[in-house]
Motif scaffolding. Structure first.
Motif, PDB file in Angstrom:
ATOM      1  N   LEU A 163      34.025 -20.619 -47.014  1.00 21.31           N
ATOM      2  CA  LEU A 163      34.574 -20.357 -45.685  1.00 21.31           C
ATOM      3  C   LEU A 163      33.516 -20.646 -44.607  1.00 21.31           C
ATOM      4  O   LEU A 163      33.827 -21.274 -43.585  1.00 21.31           O
ATOM      5  N   ASN A 164      32.284 -20.234 -44.848  1.00 24.92           N
ATOM      6  CA  ASN A 164      31.202 -20.526 -43.903  1.00 24.92           C
ATOM      7  C   ASN A 164      30.945 -22.024 -43.796  1.00 24.92           C
ATOM      8  O   ASN A 164      30.704 -22.543 -42.703  1.00 24.92           O
ATOM      9  N   LEU A 171      32.890 -26.458 -36.587  1.00 18.45           N
ATOM     10  CA  LEU A 171      32.053 -26.319 -35.397  1.00 18.45           C
ATOM     11  C   LEU A 171      31.371 -27.646 -35.051  1.00 18.45           C
ATOM     12  O   LEU A 171      31.390 -28.070 -33.884  1.00 18.45           O
ATOM     13  N   LEU A 172      30.792 -28.317 -36.041  1.00 21.96           N
ATOM     14  CA  LEU A 172      30.130 -29.606 -35.805  1.00 21.96           C
ATOM     15  C   LEU A 172      31.130 -30.655 -35.322  1.00 21.96           C
ATOM     16  O   LEU A 172      30.827 -31.447 -34.426  1.00 21.96           O
ATOM     17  N   PHE A 173      32.316 -30.655 -35.905  1.00 23.00           N
ATOM     18  CA  PHE A 173      33.359 -31.603 -35.512  1.00 23.00           C
ATOM     19  C   PHE A 173      33.787 -31.363 -34.060  1.00 23.00           C
ATOM     20  O   PHE A 173      33.918 -32.296 -33.265  1.00 23.00           O
ATOM     21  N   ARG A 177      33.243 -33.983 -30.846  1.00 20.42           N
ATOM     22  CA  ARG A 177      34.368 -34.457 -30.039  1.00 20.42           C
ATOM     23  C   ARG A 177      34.095 -34.282 -28.542  1.00 20.42           C
ATOM     24  O   ARG A 177      34.579 -35.039 -27.724  1.00 20.42           O
ATOM     25  N   LYS A 178      33.316 -33.246 -28.172  1.00 22.65           N
ATOM     26  CA  LYS A 178      33.026 -32.971 -26.768  1.00 22.65           C
ATOM     27  C   LYS A 178      31.980 -33.925 -26.203  1.00 22.65           C
ATOM     28  O   LYS A 178      31.869 -34.067 -25.004  1.00 22.65           O
ATOM     29  N   VAL A 179      31.212 -34.542 -27.067  1.00 24.50           N
ATOM     30  CA  VAL A 179      30.121 -35.426 -26.612  1.00 24.50           C
ATOM     31  C   VAL A 179      30.594 -36.798 -26.340  1.00 24.50           C
ATOM     32  O   VAL A 179      31.468 -37.393 -26.269  1.00 24.50           O
TER      33      VAL A 179
END
Length: 179
Positions: A163-164, A171-173, A177-179
């Motif tokens: 799960l982690n 989180l990395l994905f 996407r925001k960059v």
């Protein structure tokens, strides 16, 4: 028959005070280069004693939580672990064994040549300990409770770790996407 095999076994044998063979355990996880001639074991060793259910593992096997989980699933209350540490890694391997006892709900008695003799309970408390790395002979006398506690880790396995890992990937994905 073990005598017809071309490879040998790295095994632990437990004898009763009367000299009767009680159990044999064949190590599963060999140390590369040092134990290449040894045939890995494929089964766990669990046996009933008047105090409760006992099991045996050897040294490096304690680095693999899945194997210890099998003992927990069988209700083992005391795990005997002979080991041969390499002096520098003795404390680390001893503490890894303590963690396996907490994860799988049993007491560990670990006798390590060139390491630390340790008795720890199912809660991770060190009940007794003796450094064997710096002396020619070491012994340890302690009372080891034979008690098994069912744990979530034995029942559900590595789900929390997975799960982690999935959360980290998400989180990395999302950051990418925001960059």
């Amino acid at each position: 028959d073990r005598g017809t095999l071309t490879k040998r076994f790295n095994e632990a044998r437990l004898h009763s005070p009367q000299g009767t063979l009680v159990a044999i355990y064949d190590k599963h996880h060999m140390v590369p280069q040092f134990e290449d001639a040894d045939q890995p074991g494929t089964t766990i060793t669990v046996f009933d004693q008047p105090s409760g259910v006992w099991g045996i593992q050897i040294c490096k096997d304690m680095d693999f939580p899945g194997l210890s989980r099998q003992y927990g699933a069988k209700g083992v209350g005391l795990l005997l672990v002979p080991a041969w540490d390499f002096t520098l890694d003795g404390w680390l391997h001893g503490r890894m064994a303590v963690l396996r006892g907490v994860e799988s709900g049993f007491t560990i008695v670990r006798a390590a040549k060139q390491g630390v003799l340790t008795v720890s309970d199912d809660r991770g408390r060190i009940l007794a300990e003796q450094d064997a790395a710096t002396v020619p002979f070491a012994s340890l006398v302690a009372t080891a409770p034979v008690r098994h506690d069912n744990t979530l880790y034995v029942r559900w396995g590595d789900w929390f770790a997975w799960l982690n890992a999935a959360g980290l990937v998400a989180l990395l994905f999302s950051r990418a996407r925001k960059v």
